[in-house]
Scaffold this motif. Sequence first.
Motif, PDB file in Angstrom:
ATOM      1  N   ARG A  25     -23.120  -1.922   8.097  1.00 34.91           N
ATOM      2  CA  ARG A  25     -24.402  -2.493   9.117  1.00 34.91           C
ATOM      3  C   ARG A  25     -23.620  -2.648  10.824  1.00 34.91           C
ATOM      4  NH1 ARG A  25     -22.049  -7.324   4.935  1.00 34.91           N
ATOM      5  NH2 ARG A  25     -22.809  -7.233   3.676  1.00 34.91           N
ATOM      6  N   PRO A  27     -23.311  -3.095  14.373  1.00 33.23           N
ATOM      7  CA  PRO A  27     -20.991  -3.700  15.192  1.00 33.23           C
ATOM      8  C   PRO A  27     -22.335  -5.530  14.760  1.00 33.23           C
ATOM      9  CG  PRO A  27     -21.055  -1.720  15.439  1.00 33.23           C
ATOM     10  CD  PRO A  27     -23.059  -1.463  14.506  1.00 33.23           C
ATOM     11  N   VAL A  28     -21.277  -6.613  15.325  1.00 35.36           N
ATOM     12  CA  VAL A  28     -21.967  -7.784  15.188  1.00 35.36           C
ATOM     13  C   VAL A  28     -21.511  -7.928  16.993  1.00 35.36           C
ATOM     14  CG1 VAL A  28     -21.661 -10.198  15.332  1.00 35.36           C
ATOM     15  CG2 VAL A  28     -22.901  -8.338  13.108  1.00 35.36           C
ATOM     16  N   ILE A  29     -21.512  -8.227  18.292  1.00 31.05           N
ATOM     17  CA  ILE A  29     -20.830  -8.542  19.062  1.00 31.05           C
ATOM     18  C   ILE A  29     -21.364  -9.803  19.448  1.00 31.05           C
ATOM     19  CG2 ILE A  29     -20.739  -7.560  21.604  1.00 31.05           C
ATOM     20  CD1 ILE A  29     -20.283  -6.189  19.606  1.00 31.05           C
ATOM     21  N   VAL A  30     -20.678 -10.798  20.030  1.00 25.07           N
ATOM     22  CA  VAL A  30     -21.109 -12.099  20.574  1.00 25.07           C
ATOM     23  C   VAL A  30     -20.380 -11.482  21.932  1.00 25.07           C
ATOM     24  CG1 VAL A  30     -20.025 -15.303  20.361  1.00 25.07           C
ATOM     25  CG2 VAL A  30     -21.020 -12.541  17.996  1.00 25.07           C
ATOM     26  N   GLU A 121     -13.908  -4.258   6.709  1.00 22.44           N
ATOM     27  CA  GLU A 121     -14.565  -4.430   7.879  1.00 22.44           C
ATOM     28  C   GLU A 121     -13.651  -5.354   8.416  1.00 22.44           C
ATOM     29  OE1 GLU A 121     -17.933  -7.786   8.411  1.00 22.44           O
ATOM     30  OE2 GLU A 121     -16.532  -8.762   7.899  1.00 22.44           O
ATOM     31  N   THR A 123     -12.366  -7.336  12.365  1.00 25.15           N
ATOM     32  CA  THR A 123     -13.176  -7.967  13.988  1.00 25.15           C
ATOM     33  C   THR A 123     -11.725  -8.097  15.303  1.00 25.15           C
ATOM     34  OG1 THR A 123     -14.824  -9.840  12.601  1.00 25.15           O
ATOM     35  CG2 THR A 123     -14.075 -10.823  14.466  1.00 25.15           C
ATOM     36  N   CYS A 138     -16.470  -8.760  18.225  1.00 25.68           N
ATOM     37  CA  CYS A 138     -17.578  -7.523  17.776  1.00 25.68           C
ATOM     38  C   CYS A 138     -16.455  -7.443  16.843  1.00 25.68           C
ATOM     39  CB  CYS A 138     -16.667  -6.526  18.530  1.00 25.68           C
ATOM     40  SG  CYS A 138     -15.535  -6.068  19.164  1.00 25.68           S
ATOM     41  N   THR A 139     -17.030  -7.244  15.424  1.00 24.07           N
ATOM     42  CA  THR A 139     -17.333  -6.960  14.282  1.00 24.07           C
ATOM     43  C   THR A 139     -17.674  -5.996  14.070  1.00 24.07           C
ATOM     44  OG1 THR A 139     -16.972  -9.588  13.955  1.00 24.07           O
ATOM     45  CG2 THR A 139     -17.722  -8.046  11.885  1.00 24.07           C
ATOM     46  N   ALA A 140     -17.085  -5.183  13.057  1.00 23.79           N
ATOM     47  CA  ALA A 140     -17.624  -4.053  11.984  1.00 23.79           C
ATOM     48  C   ALA A 140     -17.438  -3.361  11.024  1.00 23.79           C
ATOM     49  CB  ALA A 140     -17.811  -2.773  13.349  1.00 23.79           C
ATOM     50  N   GLN A 167     -25.867  -5.684  25.082  1.00 21.69           N
ATOM     51  CA  GLN A 167     -26.438  -7.003  24.421  1.00 21.69           C
ATOM     52  C   GLN A 167     -25.825  -7.954  25.571  1.00 21.69           C
ATOM     53  OE1 GLN A 167     -24.728  -7.177  20.994  1.00 21.69           O
ATOM     54  NE2 GLN A 167     -25.476  -5.210  20.214  1.00 21.69           N
TER      55      GLN A 167
END
Length: 167
Positions: A25, A27-30, A121, A123, A138-140, A167
């Motif tokens: 998946r 990476p999800v960056i907030v 995963e 975070t 950040c999550t990966a 981002q």
Amino acid sequence: MITIKKIFFAVCGILMLGSCISPLRLPVIVKNAPIEPFKYAYISPTKELTSSSGETYGGQYGVYGYSTTKSVNPRDIIAGILIKEGFIILPELKSELSHETLIVNYGESGRRNRGLGYTIEVTIQFISAETKQLICSCTAEGQGETEADDIRQAIRRALDGLFHNNQ
């Protein structure tokens, strides 16, 4: 004719195996605030993880095999990447630097079956030492030969997503 059948079944097998393995998946960056004003980081302590993998096989003259043992301390990986990005790592929080300091926390946030193994995963969150507000997270996920490889890859992917993707 038999050769064509063998080739056909080999190609079908490869295609079926390829469709069973989903990609990692993204990476999800907030980002709640810019990270650029901060120049110091305090990284919460983490424990070292040691993992191993191996294989055995039998032959005419006995059983043979090999094993690989690897270890990783997530704090060390995070510190190395932050240093490379220009941060100064503090051994302890200092109140006089709190307006420029990030508190960095790490945690494993999940596992997912993928192909013949699984991903881990992670975070990572960055908190302002002064306001205690979440600046970004950040999550990966990662998948390697051992759990240590999984964690190392996931941390690198998460921080790469934070520092090198606009981002």
